[in-house]
Scaffold this motif. Structure first.
Motif, PDB file in Angstrom:
ATOM      1  N   MET A   1       5.197  89.320 123.440  1.00  0.00           N
ATOM      2  CA  MET A   1       5.723  89.198 122.270  1.00  0.00           C
ATOM      3  C   MET A   1       6.330  87.688 122.260  1.00  0.00           C
ATOM      4  O   MET A   1       6.570  87.042 123.064  1.00  0.00           O
ATOM      5  CB  MET A   1       7.075  90.045 122.083  1.00  0.00           C
ATOM      6  N   ASN A   2       5.763  87.133 121.133  1.00  0.00           N
ATOM      7  CA  ASN A   2       5.948  85.693 121.015  1.00  0.00           C
ATOM      8  C   ASN A   2       7.580  85.398 120.617  1.00  0.00           C
ATOM      9  O   ASN A   2       7.999  86.305 119.776  1.00  0.00           O
ATOM     10  CB  ASN A   2       5.322  85.184 119.484  1.00  0.00           C
ATOM     11  N   GLN A   3       8.069  84.620 121.258  1.00  0.00           N
ATOM     12  CA  GLN A   3       9.338  84.148 121.056  1.00  0.00           C
ATOM     13  C   GLN A   3       9.365  83.042 120.150  1.00  0.00           C
ATOM     14  O   GLN A   3       8.815  82.088 119.952  1.00  0.00           O
ATOM     15  CB  GLN A   3      10.041  83.971 122.321  1.00  0.00           C
ATOM     16  N   MET A   4      10.440  83.097 119.234  1.00  0.00           N
ATOM     17  CA  MET A   4      10.580  82.114 118.058  1.00  0.00           C
ATOM     18  C   MET A   4      11.210  80.950 118.622  1.00  0.00           C
ATOM     19  O   MET A   4      12.168  81.206 119.567  1.00  0.00           O
ATOM     20  CB  MET A   4      11.313  82.427 117.066  1.00  0.00           C
ATOM     21  N   LYS A   5      10.953  79.780 118.668  1.00  0.00           N
ATOM     22  CA  LYS A   5      11.921  78.397 119.158  1.00  0.00           C
ATOM     23  C   LYS A   5      13.185  78.671 118.528  1.00  0.00           C
ATOM     24  O   LYS A   5      13.201  78.603 117.229  1.00  0.00           O
ATOM     25  CB  LYS A   5      11.103  77.218 118.929  1.00  0.00           C
ATOM     26  N   GLY A   6      14.214  78.340 119.311  1.00  0.00           N
ATOM     27  CA  GLY A   6      15.558  78.248 118.949  1.00  0.00           C
ATOM     28  C   GLY A   6      16.316  79.624 118.946  1.00  0.00           C
ATOM     29  O   GLY A   6      17.548  79.760 118.225  1.00  0.00           O
ATOM     30  N   ILE A   7      15.429  80.751 119.125  1.00  0.00           N
ATOM     31  CA  ILE A   7      16.117  82.121 118.892  1.00  0.00           C
ATOM     32  C   ILE A   7      16.107  82.589 120.486  1.00  0.00           C
ATOM     33  O   ILE A   7      14.925  82.635 121.096  1.00  0.00           O
ATOM     34  CB  ILE A   7      15.420  83.002 118.156  1.00  0.00           C
ATOM     35  N   ASN A   8      17.316  82.936 121.103  1.00  0.00           N
ATOM     36  CA  ASN A   8      17.163  83.559 122.522  1.00  0.00           C
ATOM     37  C   ASN A   8      17.807  84.774 122.489  1.00  0.00           C
ATOM     38  O   ASN A   8      18.827  84.943 121.757  1.00  0.00           O
ATOM     39  CB  ASN A   8      17.881  82.541 123.363  1.00  0.00           C
ATOM     40  N   TYR A   9      17.362  85.760 123.329  1.00  0.00           N
ATOM     41  CA  TYR A   9      18.034  87.031 123.537  1.00  0.00           C
ATOM     42  C   TYR A   9      18.870  87.319 124.686  1.00  0.00           C
ATOM     43  O   TYR A   9      18.231  86.708 125.731  1.00  0.00           O
ATOM     44  CB  TYR A   9      16.943  88.172 123.347  1.00  0.00           C
ATOM     45  N   LEU A  10      19.767  87.888 124.552  1.00  0.00           N
ATOM     46  CA  LEU A  10      20.770  88.301 125.748  1.00  0.00           C
ATOM     47  C   LEU A  10      20.134  89.895 126.001  1.00  0.00           C
ATOM     48  O   LEU A  10      20.260  90.618 125.078  1.00  0.00           O
ATOM     49  CB  LEU A  10      22.087  88.150 125.796  1.00  0.00           C
ATOM     50  N   THR A  11      19.875  89.890 127.404  1.00  0.00           N
ATOM     51  CA  THR A  11      19.480  91.296 127.590  1.00  0.00           C
ATOM     52  C   THR A  11      20.465  92.019 128.835  1.00  0.00           C
ATOM     53  O   THR A  11      20.841  91.313 129.639  1.00  0.00           O
ATOM     54  CB  THR A  11      17.892  91.317 128.086  1.00  0.00           C
ATOM     55  N   ASP A  12      20.460  93.234 128.630  1.00  0.00           N
ATOM     56  CA  ASP A  12      21.201  93.940 129.836  1.00  0.00           C
ATOM     57  C   ASP A  12      20.245  94.062 130.806  1.00  0.00           C
ATOM     58  O   ASP A  12      19.266  93.669 131.163  1.00  0.00           O
ATOM     59  CB  ASP A  12      21.753  95.254 129.172  1.00  0.00           C
ATOM     60  N   ASP A  13      20.956  95.041 132.099  1.00  0.00           N
ATOM     61  CA  ASP A  13      20.300  94.950 133.040  1.00  0.00           C
ATOM     62  C   ASP A  13      18.969  96.083 133.064  1.00  0.00           C
ATOM     63  O   ASP A  13      18.268  95.939 133.933  1.00  0.00           O
ATOM     64  CB  ASP A  13      21.322  95.942 134.266  1.00  0.00           C
ATOM     65  N   LYS A  14      18.768  96.311 131.861  1.00  0.00           N
ATOM     66  CA  LYS A  14      17.645  97.401 131.798  1.00  0.00           C
ATOM     67  C   LYS A  14      16.571  96.717 130.573  1.00  0.00           C
ATOM     68  O   LYS A  14      15.468  97.153 130.211  1.00  0.00           O
ATOM     69  CB  LYS A  14      17.756  98.915 131.479  1.00  0.00           C
ATOM     70  N   ASP A  15      16.984  95.298 130.533  1.00  0.00           N
ATOM     71  CA  ASP A  15      16.038  94.568 129.829  1.00  0.00           C
ATOM     72  C   ASP A  15      15.980  94.776 128.413  1.00  0.00           C
ATOM     73  O   ASP A  15      15.200  94.378 127.615  1.00  0.00           O
ATOM     74  CB  ASP A  15      14.735  94.294 130.249  1.00  0.00           C
ATOM     75  N   ARG A  16      17.398  95.633 127.842  1.00  0.00           N
ATOM     76  CA  ARG A  16      17.209  95.813 126.608  1.00  0.00           C
ATOM     77  C   ARG A  16      17.947  94.612 125.769  1.00  0.00           C
ATOM     78  O   ARG A  16      19.025  94.070 126.140  1.00  0.00           O
ATOM     79  CB  ARG A  16      18.129  97.033 126.275  1.00  0.00           C
ATOM     80  N   LYS A  17      17.566  94.356 124.697  1.00  0.00           N
ATOM     81  CA  LYS A  17      18.104  93.057 123.992  1.00  0.00           C
ATOM     82  C   LYS A  17      19.565  93.827 123.529  1.00  0.00           C
ATOM     83  O   LYS A  17      19.644  94.599 122.988  1.00  0.00           O
ATOM     84  CB  LYS A  17      17.226  92.741 122.740  1.00  0.00           C
ATOM     85  N   ILE A  18      20.763  92.731 123.746  1.00  0.00           N
ATOM     86  CA  ILE A  18      22.000  93.377 123.170  1.00  0.00           C
ATOM     87  C   ILE A  18      22.565  92.202 122.397  1.00  0.00           C
ATOM     88  O   ILE A  18      23.658  92.439 121.865  1.00  0.00           O
ATOM     89  CB  ILE A  18      22.794  93.570 124.364  1.00  0.00           C
ATOM     90  N   ALA A  19      22.139  91.033 122.364  1.00  0.00           N
ATOM     91  CA  ALA A  19      22.635  90.019 121.725  1.00  0.00           C
ATOM     92  C   ALA A  19      21.562  88.878 121.317  1.00  0.00           C
ATOM     93  O   ALA A  19      20.627  88.775 121.816  1.00  0.00           O
ATOM     94  CB  ALA A  19      23.782  89.390 122.387  1.00  0.00           C
ATOM     95  N   VAL A  20      21.961  88.148 120.306  1.00  0.00           N
ATOM     96  CA  VAL A  20      20.974  86.968 120.133  1.00  0.00           C
ATOM     97  C   VAL A  20      21.545  85.482 119.905  1.00  0.00           C
ATOM     98  O   VAL A  20      22.867  85.684 119.431  1.00  0.00           O
ATOM     99  CB  VAL A  20      20.011  87.084 118.677  1.00  0.00           C
ATOM    100  N   GLN A  21      21.181  84.406 120.410  1.00  0.00           N
ATOM    101  CA  GLN A  21      21.758  83.273 120.151  1.00  0.00           C
ATOM    102  C   GLN A  21      20.793  82.586 119.265  1.00  0.00           C
ATOM    103  O   GLN A  21      19.619  82.497 119.522  1.00  0.00           O
ATOM    104  CB  GLN A  21      21.634  82.462 121.643  1.00  0.00           C
ATOM    105  N   ILE A  22      21.607  81.835 118.501  1.00  0.00           N
ATOM    106  CA  ILE A  22      20.526  81.254 117.114  1.00  0.00           C
ATOM    107  C   ILE A  22      21.013  79.791 117.353  1.00  0.00           C
ATOM    108  O   ILE A  22      21.947  79.438 117.123  1.00  0.00           O
ATOM    109  CB  ILE A  22      20.835  81.669 115.766  1.00  0.00           C
ATOM    110  N   ASP A  23      19.852  78.756 117.196  1.00  0.00           N
ATOM    111  CA  ASP A  23      20.038  77.394 117.113  1.00  0.00           C
ATOM    112  C   ASP A  23      20.261  77.243 115.734  1.00  0.00           C
ATOM    113  O   ASP A  23      19.495  76.992 114.787  1.00  0.00           O
ATOM    114  CB  ASP A  23      18.836  76.686 117.417  1.00  0.00           C
ATOM    115  N   LEU A  24      21.698  76.918 115.514  1.00  0.00           N
ATOM    116  CA  LEU A  24      22.285  76.462 114.181  1.00  0.00           C
ATOM    117  C   LEU A  24      21.547  75.247 113.386  1.00  0.00           C
ATOM    118  O   LEU A  24      21.698  75.184 112.178  1.00  0.00           O
ATOM    119  CB  LEU A  24      23.672  76.582 113.878  1.00  0.00           C
ATOM    120  N   LYS A  25      21.393  74.459 114.224  1.00  0.00           N
ATOM    121  CA  LYS A  25      20.835  73.398 113.628  1.00  0.00           C
ATOM    122  C   LYS A  25      19.290  73.449 112.913  1.00  0.00           C
ATOM    123  O   LYS A  25      19.307  73.057 112.100  1.00  0.00           O
ATOM    124  CB  LYS A  25      20.663  72.019 114.849  1.00  0.00           C
ATOM    125  N   LYS A  26      18.703  74.474 113.634  1.00  0.00           N
ATOM    126  CA  LYS A  26      17.470  74.704 113.255  1.00  0.00           C
ATOM    127  C   LYS A  26      17.453  75.984 112.080  1.00  0.00           C
ATOM    128  O   LYS A  26      16.754  76.092 110.879  1.00  0.00           O
ATOM    129  CB  LYS A  26      16.595  75.260 114.434  1.00  0.00           C
TER     130      LYS A  26
END
Length: 68
Positions: A1-26
């Protein structure tokens, strides 16, 4: 899967996305739109007050100019 620059995902121990971090400048404007929509969704079932009543109340409390 392509990752957008400035978008990062926090995953749990089963690699499920549980949160997102967004570059607010972008993506600050996009975040504001998302946040506004989220608040509107949370409030959709709240009691509606007619604009005229709100304006009358604000004028009475001195929070709105009488000429408006």
């Amino acid at each position: 899967m392509n990752q957008m620059k400035g978008i990062n995902y926090l995953t749990d121990d089963k690699d499920r996305k549980i949160a997102v971090q967004i570059d607010l400048k972008k993506y600050g404007d996009l975040w504001e739109d998302f946040y506004d929509n989220m608040i509107a969704e949370l409030r959709k079932d709240e009691e509606k007050i007619p604009l005229e009543e709100v304006m009358k109340s604000l004028k009475k409390e001195g929070k709105l100019d009488e000429s408006i």
